[in-house]
Enzyme design. Sequence first.
Site, PDB file in Angstrom:
ATOM      1  N   LYS A 173       0.563  -1.977  -6.316  1.00  0.00           N
ATOM      2  CA  LYS A 173       1.460  -0.864  -6.012  1.00  0.00           C
ATOM      3  C   LYS A 173       2.906  -1.330  -6.023  1.00  0.00           C
ATOM      4  O   LYS A 173       3.245  -2.357  -5.455  1.00  0.00           O
ATOM      5  CB  LYS A 173       1.087  -0.250  -4.663  1.00  0.00           C
ATOM      6  CG  LYS A 173      -0.313   0.367  -4.657  1.00  0.00           C
ATOM      7  CD  LYS A 173      -0.703   0.931  -3.313  1.00  0.00           C
ATOM      8  CE  LYS A 173      -0.922  -0.135  -2.270  1.00  0.00           C
ATOM      9  NZ  LYS A 173      -1.534   0.395  -1.031  1.00  0.00           N
ATOM     10  N   THR A 204       6.047   8.877   5.467  1.00  0.00           N
ATOM     11  CA  THR A 204       5.137   8.130   4.596  1.00  0.00           C
ATOM     12  C   THR A 204       4.034   7.428   5.358  1.00  0.00           C
ATOM     13  O   THR A 204       3.335   6.590   4.792  1.00  0.00           O
ATOM     14  CB  THR A 204       5.928   7.093   3.771  1.00  0.00           C
ATOM     15  OG1 THR A 204       6.635   6.226   4.679  1.00  0.00           O
ATOM     16  CG2 THR A 204       6.926   7.767   2.854  1.00  0.00           C
ATOM     17  N   GLY A 206       0.701   6.490   6.414  1.00  0.00           N
ATOM     18  CA  GLY A 206      -0.631   6.734   5.874  1.00  0.00           C
ATOM     19  C   GLY A 206      -0.707   6.836   4.367  1.00  0.00           C
ATOM     20  O   GLY A 206      -1.751   7.207   3.823  1.00  0.00           O
ATOM     21  N   THR A 207       0.362   6.483   3.651  1.00  0.00           N
ATOM     22  CA  THR A 207       0.327   6.616   2.193  1.00  0.00           C
ATOM     23  C   THR A 207      -0.740   5.725   1.561  1.00  0.00           C
ATOM     24  O   THR A 207      -1.451   6.146   0.649  1.00  0.00           O
ATOM     25  CB  THR A 207       1.693   6.274   1.566  1.00  0.00           C
ATOM     26  OG1 THR A 207       2.145   5.027   2.104  1.00  0.00           O
ATOM     27  CG2 THR A 207       2.704   7.346   1.852  1.00  0.00           C
ATOM     28  N   GLY A 208      -0.841   4.467   2.014  1.00  0.00           N
ATOM     29  CA  GLY A 208      -1.828   3.556   1.436  1.00  0.00           C
ATOM     30  C   GLY A 208      -3.246   4.018   1.693  1.00  0.00           C
ATOM     31  O   GLY A 208      -4.110   3.956   0.805  1.00  0.00           O
ATOM     32  N   CYS A 209      -3.500   4.488   2.923  1.00  0.00           N
ATOM     33  CA  CYS A 209      -4.831   5.012   3.265  1.00  0.00           C
ATOM     34  C   CYS A 209      -5.189   6.186   2.359  1.00  0.00           C
ATOM     35  O   CYS A 209      -6.305   6.293   1.853  1.00  0.00           O
ATOM     36  CB  CYS A 209      -4.861   5.487   4.725  1.00  0.00           C
ATOM     37  SG  CYS A 209      -4.423   4.242   5.949  1.00  0.00           S
TER      38      CYS A 209
END
Length: 261
Positions: A173, A204, A206-209
Amino acid sequence: MKTALTIAGSDCSGGAGIQADMKTMMAHGVYAMSVITAITAQNTRGVSGVMEVPPEFVTQQLDAVFTDIFPDAVKIGMVSSGKLITAIADALRRHRAANIVLDPVMVSTSGSRLLCEEAVSELKEKLLPLAAVITPNIPEAEVLWGHSITSPAHMEMAAQEISQAYKTAVLCKGGHNINDANDLLYAEGKAQWFRGERIENPNTHGTGCTLSSAIASFLAQGFSLSEAVRKAKEYVSGALAAGLDLGHGSGPLHHGYQLDR
């Protein structure tokens, strides 16, 4: 109905962890299940407490899920110890889990290490080789690669070598001052860029989750990895563009955002 399992910690504020994962899976029309690895006291501003679930009970949860409602895909989030990693890897191997999406949460956005060296070693040895794809951010990819990443060319080199070392596809990413929002997928010996524009939105959390859970949802529905990544990235971008602000800090990105399907 297709099914997906999230293995992660609980976020009581609902913006990250299993709560974010399950909301994302449900938004994509996938039946969501969860195995909780830790209970946390946290909100959009930070984490104030963590209580790890014993590895033996994590194994019980995994056995309960796999012996009844077998998941079409599995998403793994943060696991905080080597013993937990071993328990999860053993159960996934025993039950022959498929379409495993691993978000290797090792380094916080601020650069703080979240896993000790022993746990990182267990992650590399036991979980990474089981994954269909891993989704490291730049600091996490640096840990896995062993070198600094300061350019898109470095992203390509890192993704290729990580993929070859652990026999898994890698979605590296972007961000972290390297590019706007361009992600690199390296799979089956080929690199593919997914271009994006940075969206000015402070919410933002929780974006990765959400991204890894969306990828798992699309894999569960039979999409190719490349198509799953593309559709998941579009979903997260749409959620960020919707920009809902709920609290005093940076609110969860995906509240109220439903997939247009």
